[in-house]
Design an enzyme around this catalytic site. Sequence first.
Site, PDB file in Angstrom:
ATOM      1  N   HIS A  89       0.809  -1.231   0.000  1.00 52.33           N
ATOM      2  CA  HIS A  89       0.000   0.000   0.000  1.00 52.33           C
ATOM      3  C   HIS A  89       0.839   1.277   0.000  1.00 52.33           C
ATOM      4  CE1 HIS A  89      -3.615  -2.189   0.036  1.00 52.33           C
ATOM      5  NE2 HIS A  89      -3.846  -2.283   1.320  1.00 52.33           N
ATOM      6  N   HIS A 162     -10.099   2.615   0.585  1.00 51.89           N
ATOM      7  CA  HIS A 162     -10.062   1.439   1.466  1.00 51.89           C
ATOM      8  C   HIS A 162     -11.184   1.485   2.512  1.00 51.89           C
ATOM      9  CE1 HIS A 162      -8.362  -2.118   3.215  1.00 51.89           C
ATOM     10  NE2 HIS A 162      -7.199  -1.995   2.586  1.00 51.89           N
ATOM     11  N   ASP A 224      -9.054 -12.386   1.234  1.00 51.54           N
ATOM     12  CA  ASP A 224      -8.108 -11.283   1.015  1.00 51.54           C
ATOM     13  C   ASP A 224      -7.472 -11.548  -0.338  1.00 51.54           C
ATOM     14  OD1 ASP A 224      -6.429  -9.137   1.147  1.00 51.54           O
ATOM     15  OD2 ASP A 224      -5.232  -9.865   2.834  1.00 51.54           O
ATOM     16  N   GLU A 283     -11.695  -2.957  -2.937  1.00 47.51           N
ATOM     17  CA  GLU A 283     -10.575  -2.114  -3.354  1.00 47.51           C
ATOM     18  C   GLU A 283     -10.422  -2.226  -4.875  1.00 47.51           C
ATOM     19  OE1 GLU A 283      -7.092  -3.055  -0.765  1.00 47.51           O
ATOM     20  OE2 GLU A 283      -8.624  -4.168   0.371  1.00 47.51           O
TER      21      GLU A 283
END
Length: 318
Positions: A89, A162, A224, A283
């Site tokens: 990130h 996010h 994820d 995202e």
Amino acid sequence: MMKKYTIENNYIKLVTIDYGAAIHQLITKDKNGNDVNVVISFEDLESYKHNPTYLGASVGRFAGRINKDGYTINGKHYSVYTKNDVHLHGGKEGFSFKTWKMESISEGENPSIKFSYSSNDMEEGYPGNLQVSVTYTIVENQLSIVFDATTDQDTIVNLTNHNYYNLSGEGSILDHELLINAESILTKDSDAIPTGKYTSVANTYFDFREKREIGSTYEFKGIDDTYVLKENNPLATIYSKKTGIEMVVTSNQPGVVIYTPETMDENKISNKPLGKYPSICFETEKFSDGPNQKDFPSTLLKKGDIYKNETYLTFNIK
């Protein structure tokens, strides 16, 4: 000092802060006409400065992961900050941990707010002076989140928002109905770096090609992962029977990282009570480690070109 800004119309109220150009609250009406904050929010604004989960934040210069070896542009190698063998990130202090400038705010029927940030050449290991902005606009029952960026040198860019969504405003998202228009996810290694291959969602709990409750059918163990989108319009829909709120997600991006944390620290959160799997992230972005995968959509932004990530959230009552 952190500054808070609010825009709203008859359908949606959006509360933003300049730190991380973050969304603090996103409020819409439920089937009974009551206000529901459909994103997980910190009670205290100062918590956004100590925000390891990137709650509500604008993420960059590169959302997602880059492998520990860095990347190459035009034959030149660039090293990046890594933790646990990955660059995540945007590095040690990416865009989520910067104070953005509030450029403009408008009220009225289609209210909007625009934040900007100037990222200097070689900040966090990225070449080029990058000018970036995010504009939040409300039109009737739809919120748009639009990132723009330009650079004075060839560089890599991958921006996203996010938010952590819960359309009930509390509890768990396991009873939410979810549809994702994707037939595969990116295959990843033990560091969650994509291998360059794809894994079919068929016969797995990752399969939401037909709308179903998140916690149904398969033993849900959390997600994820990057979904490789087949359709962008919509890329996903999610619905809470409890509130009657449906959110339809559309985007111009090739992928969406779906993230469902198993728990969140309720002590700092205003949404109470929270259950197991209290939220879900969408995202919208290009793929992790894109600079090192020649078959992935390019994350290169050339000097003089314009980067644009457009995402639209439409709220309906059903």
